[in-house]
Write an enzyme that holds these catalytic residues in place. Sequence first.
Site, mmCIF file in Angstrom:
data_model
loop_
_atom_site.group_PDB
_atom_site.id
_atom_site.type_symbol
_atom_site.label_atom_id
_atom_site.label_comp_id
_atom_site.label_asym_id
_atom_site.label_seq_id
_atom_site.Cartn_x
_atom_site.Cartn_y
_atom_site.Cartn_z
ATOM 1 N N LYS A 101 1.122 -1.636 -0.247
ATOM 2 C CA LYS A 101 -0.027 0.208 0.066
ATOM 3 C C LYS A 101 0.847 1.063 -0.164
ATOM 4 C CE LYS A 101 -3.992 -1.474 0.625
ATOM 5 N NZ LYS A 101 -4.316 -2.776 1.102
ATOM 6 N N GLU A 112 -10.051 5.594 2.813
ATOM 7 C CA GLU A 112 -10.903 4.665 3.283
ATOM 8 C C GLU A 112 -9.936 3.574 3.831
ATOM 9 O OE1 GLU A 112 -10.115 4.793 0.160
ATOM 10 O OE2 GLU A 112 -9.078 2.987 -0.131
ATOM 11 N N SER A 145 1.469 -9.592 -1.272
ATOM 12 C CA SER A 145 1.284 -8.413 -0.641
ATOM 13 C C SER A 145 1.686 -7.372 0.857
ATOM 14 C CB SER A 145 -0.129 -8.546 -1.428
ATOM 15 O OG SER A 145 -0.636 -9.071 -0.474
HETATM 16 C C1 LIG Z 1 -5.672 -4.100 1.237
HETATM 17 C C2 LIG Z 1 -4.677 -5.102 0.659
HETATM 18 C C3 LIG Z 1 -4.983 -5.957 -0.071
HETATM 19 C C4 LIG Z 1 -5.741 -5.727 -1.023
HETATM 20 O O1 LIG Z 1 -5.567 -4.733 -2.049
HETATM 21 P P1 LIG Z 1 -5.513 -4.783 -3.310
HETATM 22 O O2 LIG Z 1 -6.211 -3.328 -4.021
HETATM 23 O O3 LIG Z 1 -6.362 -5.260 -4.282
HETATM 24 O O4 LIG Z 1 -4.392 -4.739 -3.522
HETATM 25 C C5 LIG Z 1 -4.422 -7.381 0.143
HETATM 26 N N1 LIG Z 1 -3.024 -7.613 0.411
HETATM 27 C C6 LIG Z 1 -3.006 -6.509 1.608
HETATM 28 C C7 LIG Z 1 -1.435 -7.429 2.234
HETATM 29 C C8 LIG Z 1 -3.395 -5.784 1.502
HETATM 30 O O5 LIG Z 1 -3.343 -4.609 2.486
#
Ligand SMILES: *Cc1c(COP(=O)(O)O)cnc(C)c1O
Length: 387
Positions: A90, A112, A371
Amino acid sequence: MSTVAENKGYFGEFGGSFVPEELQHVLTILDENFQKFKEDADFNTELNYYFHEYVGRKSPLYFAENLTKQLAGAKIYLKREDLNHTGSHKINNVLGQILLAKRMGANRVIAETGAGQHGVATATACAMFGMDCTIYMGLEDTKRQALNVFRMELLGAKVVAVDKGQGRLKDAVDEAFADLVANYETTFYLLGSAVGPHPFPSMVKHFQSVISRESREQILEKEGKLPTAVLACVGGGSNAIGAFAEFIADKNVRLIGIEPDQAATLNEGTPGELHGFKCLVLQDAEGNPLPTYSIAAGLDYPGAGPEHSHLKTIGRAEYVTVTNEEVLEAFQVLSKVEGIIPALESSHAVAHALKLAPTLTTDEIIIINISGRGDKDVEQVFHMLNK
Ligand SMILES: *Cc1c(COP(=O)(O)O)cnc(C)c1O
């Protein structure tokens, strides 16, 4: 409410901008600034400085040797976005947008948040840049992620718990847009995923593309060839589009997005409108978004980015689902086998890799986008496993 459809920001039939005129005015100014600064040398030098010095980029592309041996199929590499400052992908998008907000003269940032990760990343950057910060979060999510609420407050942000609808991510987005319309002269809405009206999906993709810009280079350096598949979980779609972006033109690389089976927007959704843009949506006969559920708060959203909706429709990317049980299993497997605790969101991608890798040959390669890190989820998993 008058509806303005912009000709820009379309991915096939998806995307666009369907918002009231006063909000369209704000978005048009935002788009002009984004188009200008994304090509600006000083802007990019400053962004790269913070990517390197503050986030810790580039993130490693780690060869998961133990997992590869255990699955006895494709070679598995992990793109370690979990190692970024604040613990997820993020922050890439947050830094890009906050530098834009600064150049546009805004002194107040709103955002948000679902799992709390985007809120934490935004609050972090606002603390560093001395910006006033308000985070909208569904009431249910504030309960599921109470520590992240406290974390945002520690960082100086005001957290507003949204007690409307299901009290989840969708409701928080509605509140943030209402705030933007009321306060756009001083306020920048820092949207956290590749969703929303134009220019947000293109802008978020632009800032998240650093993931695949690095991983494409890294895999060519390490293996001298491109992967068979790139895997990423999909909520709104920002980590996935960032992980896919630089591979889209490589037609032999499979792009696979993974969704929760009870929030399977791209698998089961139909074309519709949500939050001012067209995408595949889980909706009832009247076009109202359907309730969704995921053990990963960050994936709990009834829509998905317009570019994913398009990539799915033209068949360039594949989207599959996994069950909560498979996700919990993957969370534990990666922890035990590699010493890496993935976020529950990222565990969706790991879960699919556990099924896919054994079906491929040992000279094929899979890249899994990790992610985020799973520290935020450890308590929740503890309760799920001990009930
Ligand atoms: C917010 C988040 C997501 C999902 O959001 P995307 O916009 O689909 O990437 C996925 N993994 C993590 C660790 C997140 O914090």
